[in-house]
Scaffold this motif. Structure first.
Motif, PDB file in Angstrom:
ATOM      1  N   GLY A 183       0.793  -1.228   0.000  1.00 15.10           N
ATOM      2  CA  GLY A 183       0.000   0.000   0.000  1.00 15.10           C
ATOM      3  C   GLY A 183       0.824   1.276   0.000  1.00 15.10           C
ATOM      4  O   GLY A 183       0.263   2.375   0.039  1.00 15.10           O
ATOM      5  N   MET A 184       2.134   1.189  -0.064  1.00 12.61           N
ATOM      6  CA  MET A 184       2.976   2.373  -0.005  1.00 12.61           C
ATOM      7  C   MET A 184       3.108   3.009  -1.385  1.00 12.61           C
ATOM      8  O   MET A 184       3.125   2.322  -2.401  1.00 12.61           O
ATOM      9  CB  MET A 184       4.364   2.029   0.533  1.00 12.61           C
ATOM     10  N   THR A 185       3.184   4.308  -1.403  1.00 15.68           N
ATOM     11  CA  THR A 185       3.445   5.024  -2.649  1.00 15.68           C
ATOM     12  C   THR A 185       4.825   5.678  -2.565  1.00 15.68           C
ATOM     13  O   THR A 185       5.224   6.171  -1.499  1.00 15.68           O
ATOM     14  CB  THR A 185       2.380   6.105  -2.899  1.00 15.68           C
ATOM     15  N   LEU A 186       5.521   5.661  -3.699  1.00 17.63           N
ATOM     16  CA  LEU A 186       6.875   6.197  -3.743  1.00 17.63           C
ATOM     17  C   LEU A 186       6.958   7.339  -4.747  1.00 17.63           C
ATOM     18  O   LEU A 186       6.262   7.349  -5.757  1.00 17.63           O
ATOM     19  CB  LEU A 186       7.870   5.096  -4.140  1.00 17.63           C
ATOM     20  N   LYS A 187       7.828   8.285  -4.455  1.00 22.09           N
ATOM     21  CA  LYS A 187       8.123   9.356  -5.392  1.00 22.09           C
ATOM     22  C   LYS A 187       9.491   9.930  -5.045  1.00 22.09           C
ATOM     23  O   LYS A 187      10.066   9.637  -3.987  1.00 22.09           O
ATOM     24  CB  LYS A 187       7.052  10.449  -5.343  1.00 22.09           C
ATOM     25  N   ALA A 188      10.024  10.720  -5.971  1.00 24.01           N
ATOM     26  CA  ALA A 188      11.342  11.309  -5.727  1.00 24.01           C
ATOM     27  C   ALA A 188      11.242  12.418  -4.688  1.00 24.01           C
ATOM     28  O   ALA A 188      10.396  13.297  -4.780  1.00 24.01           O
ATOM     29  CB  ALA A 188      11.906  11.852  -7.036  1.00 24.01           C
ATOM     30  N   LYS A 189      12.095  12.350  -3.689  1.00 24.40           N
ATOM     31  CA  LYS A 189      12.217  13.433  -2.717  1.00 24.40           C
ATOM     32  C   LYS A 189      13.394  14.330  -3.080  1.00 24.40           C
ATOM     33  O   LYS A 189      13.337  15.556  -2.953  1.00 24.40           O
ATOM     34  CB  LYS A 189      12.409  12.866  -1.312  1.00 24.40           C
ATOM     35  N   ARG A 190      14.456  13.675  -3.578  1.00 16.86           N
ATOM     36  CA  ARG A 190      15.651  14.413  -4.001  1.00 16.86           C
ATOM     37  C   ARG A 190      16.326  13.593  -5.101  1.00 16.86           C
ATOM     38  O   ARG A 190      16.707  12.441  -4.889  1.00 16.86           O
ATOM     39  CB  ARG A 190      16.607  14.596  -2.818  1.00 16.86           C
ATOM     40  N   THR A 191      16.414  14.160  -6.295  1.00  8.35           N
ATOM     41  CA  THR A 191      17.019  13.418  -7.409  1.00  8.35           C
ATOM     42  C   THR A 191      18.525  13.307  -7.216  1.00  8.35           C
ATOM     43  O   THR A 191      19.166  14.175  -6.602  1.00  8.35           O
ATOM     44  CB  THR A 191      16.725  14.088  -8.761  1.00  8.35           C
ATOM     45  N   GLY A 192      19.073  12.215  -7.755  1.00  4.69           N
ATOM     46  CA  GLY A 192      20.500  11.953  -7.602  1.00  4.69           C
ATOM     47  C   GLY A 192      21.297  12.330  -8.829  1.00  4.69           C
ATOM     48  O   GLY A 192      20.754  12.637  -9.891  1.00  4.69           O
ATOM     49  N   THR A 193      22.616  12.273  -8.681  1.00  4.45           N
ATOM     50  CA  THR A 193      23.524  12.621  -9.781  1.00  4.45           C
ATOM     51  C   THR A 193      24.530  11.520 -10.090  1.00  4.45           C
ATOM     52  O   THR A 193      25.095  11.493 -11.177  1.00  4.45           O
ATOM     53  CB  THR A 193      24.291  13.914  -9.460  1.00  4.45           C
ATOM     54  N   SER A 194      24.761  10.617  -9.145  1.00  2.00           N
ATOM     55  CA  SER A 194      25.757   9.566  -9.337  1.00  2.00           C
ATOM     56  C   SER A 194      25.534   8.467  -8.312  1.00  2.00           C
ATOM     57  O   SER A 194      24.668   8.573  -7.428  1.00  2.00           O
ATOM     58  CB  SER A 194      27.178  10.128  -9.203  1.00  2.00           C
ATOM     59  N   ALA A 195      26.352   7.404  -8.416  1.00  3.70           N
ATOM     60  CA  ALA A 195      26.253   6.314  -7.435  1.00  3.70           C
ATOM     61  C   ALA A 195      26.621   6.814  -6.039  1.00  3.70           C
ATOM     62  O   ALA A 195      26.112   6.296  -5.032  1.00  3.70           O
ATOM     63  CB  ALA A 195      27.170   5.167  -7.851  1.00  3.70           C
ATOM     64  N   GLN A 196      27.490   7.821  -5.969  1.00  2.00           N
ATOM     65  CA  GLN A 196      27.880   8.372  -4.668  1.00  2.00           C
ATOM     66  C   GLN A 196      26.838   9.350  -4.133  1.00  2.00           C
ATOM     67  O   GLN A 196      26.734   9.569  -2.929  1.00  2.00           O
ATOM     68  CB  GLN A 196      29.245   9.076  -4.782  1.00  2.00           C
ATOM     69  N   GLU A 197      26.068   9.947  -5.035  1.00  4.18           N
ATOM     70  CA  GLU A 197      25.000  10.875  -4.652  1.00  4.18           C
ATOM     71  C   GLU A 197      23.701  10.394  -5.311  1.00  4.18           C
ATOM     72  O   GLU A 197      23.218  10.991  -6.290  1.00  4.18           O
ATOM     73  CB  GLU A 197      25.332  12.298  -5.103  1.00  4.18           C
ATOM     74  N   PRO A 198      23.108   9.321  -4.792  1.00  3.21           N
ATOM     75  CA  PRO A 198      21.972   8.694  -5.480  1.00  3.21           C
ATOM     76  C   PRO A 198      20.642   9.413  -5.294  1.00  3.21           C
ATOM     77  O   PRO A 198      19.657   9.074  -5.961  1.00  3.21           O
ATOM     78  CB  PRO A 198      21.912   7.304  -4.844  1.00  3.21           C
ATOM     79  N   GLY A 199      20.580  10.382  -4.391  1.00  2.00           N
ATOM     80  CA  GLY A 199      19.314  11.045  -4.122  1.00  2.00           C
ATOM     81  C   GLY A 199      18.506  10.299  -3.064  1.00  2.00           C
ATOM     82  O   GLY A 199      19.007   9.394  -2.392  1.00  2.00           O
ATOM     83  N   ALA A 200      17.223  10.662  -2.902  1.00  2.00           N
ATOM     84  CA  ALA A 200      16.386  10.053  -1.867  1.00  2.00           C
ATOM     85  C   ALA A 200      14.960   9.894  -2.368  1.00  2.00           C
ATOM     86  O   ALA A 200      14.476  10.665  -3.199  1.00  2.00           O
ATOM     87  CB  ALA A 200      16.411  10.901  -0.593  1.00  2.00           C
ATOM     88  N   ILE A 201      14.290   8.859  -1.807  1.00  2.00           N
ATOM     89  CA  ILE A 201      12.909   8.531  -2.158  1.00  2.00           C
ATOM     90  C   ILE A 201      12.016   8.882  -0.974  1.00  2.00           C
ATOM     91  O   ILE A 201      12.391   8.674   0.190  1.00  2.00           O
ATOM     92  CB  ILE A 201      12.772   7.028  -2.475  1.00  2.00           C
ATOM     93  N   GLN A 202      10.833   9.385  -1.267  1.00  2.00           N
ATOM     94  CA  GLN A 202       9.836   9.599  -0.220  1.00  2.00           C
ATOM     95  C   GLN A 202       8.772   8.523  -0.328  1.00  2.00           C
ATOM     96  O   GLN A 202       8.126   8.370  -1.363  1.00  2.00           O
ATOM     97  CB  GLN A 202       9.198  10.977  -0.360  1.00  2.00           C
ATOM     98  N   ALA A 203       8.620   7.747   0.746  1.00  2.00           N
ATOM     99  CA  ALA A 203       7.603   6.698   0.805  1.00  2.00           C
ATOM    100  C   ALA A 203       6.473   7.167   1.722  1.00  2.00           C
ATOM    101  O   ALA A 203       6.724   7.677   2.821  1.00  2.00           O
ATOM    102  CB  ALA A 203       8.202   5.408   1.329  1.00  2.00           C
ATOM    103  N   SER A 204       5.240   6.973   1.272  1.00  2.37           N
ATOM    104  CA  SER A 204       4.085   7.391   2.068  1.00  2.37           C
ATOM    105  C   SER A 204       3.122   6.228   2.219  1.00  2.37           C
ATOM    106  O   SER A 204       2.966   5.409   1.308  1.00  2.37           O
ATOM    107  CB  SER A 204       3.359   8.567   1.391  1.00  2.37           C
ATOM    108  N   ALA A 205       2.471   6.152   3.388  1.00  3.41           N
ATOM    109  CA  ALA A 205       1.496   5.090   3.635  1.00  3.41           C
ATOM    110  C   ALA A 205       0.460   5.584   4.628  1.00  3.41           C
ATOM    111  O   ALA A 205       0.716   6.470   5.456  1.00  3.41           O
ATOM    112  CB  ALA A 205       2.181   3.841   4.159  1.00  3.41           C
TER     113      ALA A 205
END
Length: 299
Positions: A183-205
């Motif tokens: 039941g969780m929904t995912l979306k981008a919270k912070r986009t990444g630029t590389s394997a060292q800076e992959p960004g972050a996902i926001q999960a909501s439920a």
């Protein structure tokens, strides 16, 4: 005496103009005679040397055109067969996929394989070999292959690929190992630029009337799995760190997790390819993958 004297008198000398004209007429006769001698064969028959030379030039040009057209036609035919072979190996490719080769394909096929091949497709549907099976649709697919055999199962020496798994499918893959995450929904919270800076996902439920959120950072495990690490959670407006993320009041406890890491097994991803990076984009997780001795027919 008058008559004899007149006969013995020397003739009137020619003018310079008349002498020049006589010499030109003489040279023209000589040149014409030389040309006729060259154009006549033994027996007095004229040899059509100039006409015959033109014929050979025309025939040579026609031959070059025919050979070139035949080679171009054969190359076009072989490229069509390569396209058909790749689509047979990867039936999940979108119909508008672009398949390209470098160099002259006919020359490469003498050795039984292609030197290189690129595939650019809007989508590629693959069958997951993991628990529960099912299909996964990759989008914005770019593939580079080297030394590819055109015989089933179409092995390639090296394969590098990149593709995006959209958020709905990322959640579905995670739910196979952790069913309560369905039941969780995912979306981008912070986009990444590389394997060292992959960004972050926001999960909501929303569970039992309570809303919760979690921040997730993607990475690639040593075994080639996709790892989603929960770095923080929030329930009812109160935020907590990972160190208390498994407590009774955390989102992790509601979804039945005893660890902040969610693992998507490697066998849920294209067979023979190991992820090398996972980066957050607005559309989903962008995976970079690589493999050697990959059989395209088994993806």
């Amino acid at each position: 005496m008058r008559d004899r004297d007149d006969a013995d008198l020397p003739g009137r000398p020619q003018s310079a103009t008349e002498a020049g004209a006589s010499r030109e007429a003489f040279f023209e006769e000589v040149l014409e005679g030389d040309a006729e001698e060259h154009d006549f064969a033994e027996g007095g028959r004229r040899r059509p040397t100039r006409r015959r030379g033109r014929r050979w030039v025309v025939m040579l040009l026609v031959l070059v055109v025919v050979v070139t057209a035949g080679a171009v036609g054969a190359e076009y035919l072989v490229r069509g067969q390569v396209d058909a072979a790749v689509r047979s190996a990867l039936p999940g490719l979108s119909s508008d996929a672009r398949i390209a080769t470098k160099g002259i394909v006919l020359r490469q096929l003498v050795g039984g394989s292609l030197d290189s091949l690129t595939v650019d497709s809007e989508s590629l549907e693959i069958t997951s070999k993991g628990e529960g099976g099912g299909t996964v649709t990759l989008s914005d697919v770019d593939v580079d292959l080297s030394r590819i055999s055109l015989r089933s199962p179409y092995p390639a020496d090296t394969v590098t690929a990149s593709a995006t798994i959209d958020w709905r499918q990322v959640a579905a893959l995670a739910a196979r190992s952790h069913p309560k995450m369905q039941g969780m929904t995912l979306k981008a919270k912070r986009t990444g630029t590389s394997a060292q800076e992959p960004g972050a996902i926001q999960a909501s439920a929303s569970l039992l009337g309570m809303s919760g959120e979690a921040e997730i950072v993607p990475s690639v495990g040593a075994d080639g799995s996709l790892v989603l690490t929960i770095t923080s959670t929030r329930m009812g407006g109160e935020q907590a760190g990972v160190d208390v993320g498994t407590g009774d009041s955390s989102l992790l406890s509601y979804v039945g997790l005893d660890s902040p890491q969610i693992t998507v097994p490697a066998d849920s991803l294209p067979q023979g390819l190991r992820p090398t990076s996972a980066i957050v984009t607005n559309d989903g997780i962008r995976l970079s993958m690589a493999g050697s001795r990959v059989n395209l027919g088994q993806l």
